[in-house]
Design a protein around this motif. Structure first.
Motif, PDB file in Angstrom:
ATOM      1  N   CYS A 128       0.830  -1.199   0.000  1.00  0.00           N
ATOM      2  CA  CYS A 128       0.000   0.000   0.000  1.00  0.00           C
ATOM      3  C   CYS A 128       0.874   1.261   0.000  1.00  0.00           C
ATOM      4  O   CYS A 128       0.638   2.192  -0.771  1.00  0.00           O
ATOM      5  CB  CYS A 128      -0.924  -0.016   1.215  1.00  0.00           C
ATOM      6  N   ASN A 129       1.870   1.266   0.887  1.00  0.00           N
ATOM      7  CA  ASN A 129       2.751   2.446   0.962  1.00  0.00           C
ATOM      8  C   ASN A 129       3.493   2.664  -0.350  1.00  0.00           C
ATOM      9  O   ASN A 129       3.596   3.807  -0.833  1.00  0.00           O
ATOM     10  CB  ASN A 129       3.743   2.293   2.116  1.00  0.00           C
ATOM     11  N   ARG A 132       1.036   3.993  -3.000  1.00  0.00           N
ATOM     12  CA  ARG A 132       0.709   5.416  -2.776  1.00  0.00           C
ATOM     13  C   ARG A 132       1.860   6.317  -3.215  1.00  0.00           C
ATOM     14  O   ARG A 132       1.628   7.383  -3.811  1.00  0.00           O
ATOM     15  CB  ARG A 132       0.382   5.652  -1.306  1.00  0.00           C
ATOM     16  N   GLN A 133       3.102   5.922  -2.915  1.00  0.00           N
ATOM     17  CA  GLN A 133       4.250   6.722  -3.344  1.00  0.00           C
ATOM     18  C   GLN A 133       4.346   6.755  -4.870  1.00  0.00           C
ATOM     19  O   GLN A 133       4.597   7.814  -5.474  1.00  0.00           O
ATOM     20  CB  GLN A 133       5.546   6.162  -2.751  1.00  0.00           C
ATOM     21  N   LYS A 135       1.874   6.302  -7.010  1.00  0.00           N
ATOM     22  CA  LYS A 135       0.745   7.084  -7.533  1.00  0.00           C
ATOM     23  C   LYS A 135       1.017   8.575  -7.384  1.00  0.00           C
ATOM     24  O   LYS A 135       0.713   9.364  -8.297  1.00  0.00           O
ATOM     25  CB  LYS A 135      -0.538   6.700  -6.779  1.00  0.00           C
ATOM     26  N   ALA A 136       1.603   8.956  -6.236  1.00  0.00           N
ATOM     27  CA  ALA A 136       1.934  10.379  -6.039  1.00  0.00           C
ATOM     28  C   ALA A 136       2.950  10.842  -7.077  1.00  0.00           C
ATOM     29  O   ALA A 136       2.854  11.970  -7.599  1.00  0.00           O
ATOM     30  CB  ALA A 136       2.476  10.597  -4.626  1.00  0.00           C
ATOM     31  N   GLN A 165      -1.111   4.584 -13.618  1.00  0.00           N
ATOM     32  CA  GLN A 165      -1.942   5.189 -12.573  1.00  0.00           C
ATOM     33  C   GLN A 165      -3.133   4.283 -12.235  1.00  0.00           C
ATOM     34  O   GLN A 165      -3.482   4.118 -11.068  1.00  0.00           O
ATOM     35  CB  GLN A 165      -2.428   6.576 -13.014  1.00  0.00           C
ATOM     36  N   GLN A 169      -3.763   2.508  -8.658  1.00  0.00           N
ATOM     37  CA  GLN A 169      -5.023   2.755  -7.950  1.00  0.00           C
ATOM     38  C   GLN A 169      -5.703   1.429  -7.568  1.00  0.00           C
ATOM     39  O   GLN A 169      -6.267   1.319  -6.488  1.00  0.00           O
ATOM     40  CB  GLN A 169      -5.971   3.601  -8.808  1.00  0.00           C
ATOM     41  N   ILE A 172      -3.921   0.145  -4.553  1.00  0.00           N
ATOM     42  CA  ILE A 172      -4.324   0.932  -3.380  1.00  0.00           C
ATOM     43  C   ILE A 172      -5.719   0.486  -2.914  1.00  0.00           C
ATOM     44  O   ILE A 172      -5.965   0.321  -1.723  1.00  0.00           O
ATOM     45  CB  ILE A 172      -4.302   2.451  -3.704  1.00  0.00           C
ATOM     46  N   ASP A 173      -6.635   0.272  -3.864  1.00  0.00           N
ATOM     47  CA  ASP A 173      -7.982  -0.158  -3.500  1.00  0.00           C
ATOM     48  C   ASP A 173      -7.998  -1.529  -2.832  1.00  0.00           C
ATOM     49  O   ASP A 173      -8.774  -1.775  -1.914  1.00  0.00           O
ATOM     50  CB  ASP A 173      -8.881  -0.175  -4.747  1.00  0.00           C
ATOM     51  N   CYS A 176      -5.079  -1.140   0.627  1.00  0.00           N
ATOM     52  CA  CYS A 176      -5.169  -0.046   1.598  1.00  0.00           C
ATOM     53  C   CYS A 176      -6.583   0.056   2.126  1.00  0.00           C
ATOM     54  O   CYS A 176      -7.381   0.877   1.676  1.00  0.00           O
ATOM     55  CB  CYS A 176      -4.756   1.285   0.953  1.00  0.00           C
TER      56      CYS A 176
END
Length: 177
Positions: A128-129, A132-133, A135-136, A165, A169, A172-173, A176
């Motif tokens: 997850c981390n 997220r990094q 995706k950012a 992306q 995502q 992440i879904d 996370c």
């Protein structure tokens, strides 16, 4: 006689002593069974022929006591109302040991499953981390380069950026929560 011959003869005479510590009973088909373990609990007491701790002599309660002289009554024990013990004396201890082993095995299995669940949760947290990094980074709009199969750097285009992306995502879904 020589010493080896004496030892051989002595061992031949000692061999039957080991067989004395055997259980003997009749199974459901009336066949004699010999074992160093006690018979199953479904074997009736009357079918147990020999125990390792006692000789094969069995008490016979069918003869009446108290008839004849007073010496006969004093010599023979009077039958008691309590039935003979059906299981060997250590059977309760064996059951407790078995229950303890079973309980410990179940606890070990639960601990193993908990450790595995914790390991999976930790891996999901790390995924997850990272997602997220990533995706950012993709959302920031900076140029991102990757190595192709020949080891050359390629800057990804807008279509590759959009698909990455979407992939991040979805990670992440799923991870996370």
């Amino acid at each position: 006689m020589k010493l080896p011959q004496l030892l051989l003869i002595g061992s031949v005479f000692l061999l039957p002593l080991g067989a004395h510590a055997q259980w003997q009973w009749l199974d459901k088909d009336n066949k004699k069974v010999y074992s160093d373990q006690p018979p199953p609990t479904d074997v009736p007491e009357k079918n147990i022929l020999r125990r390792p701790s006692a000789p094969a002599k069995r008490l016979n309660f069918s003869t009446p006591t108290g008839t004849g002289t007073g010496t006969d009554a004093a010599a023979a024990p009077a039958p008691t109302s309590a039935p003979p013990q059906l299981t060997p004396p250590k059977a309760a201890g064996v059951d407790k040991e078995l229950e303890e082993k079973t309980r410990k095995a179940e606890e070990a299995e639960k601990a193993k499953q908990a450790a595995e669940a914790q390991k999976i949760a930790q891996a999901k947290t790390e995924n997850c981390n990272r997602a997220r990094q990533g995706k950012a980074t993709m959302d920031s709009g900076i140029r991102v380069a990757r190595l192709n199969a020949q080891g050359e750097r390629e800057i990804i285009d807008d279509a590759a950026r959009a698909s990455e992306q979407k992939r991040l995502q979805s990670v992440i879904d799923s991870d996370c929560k």
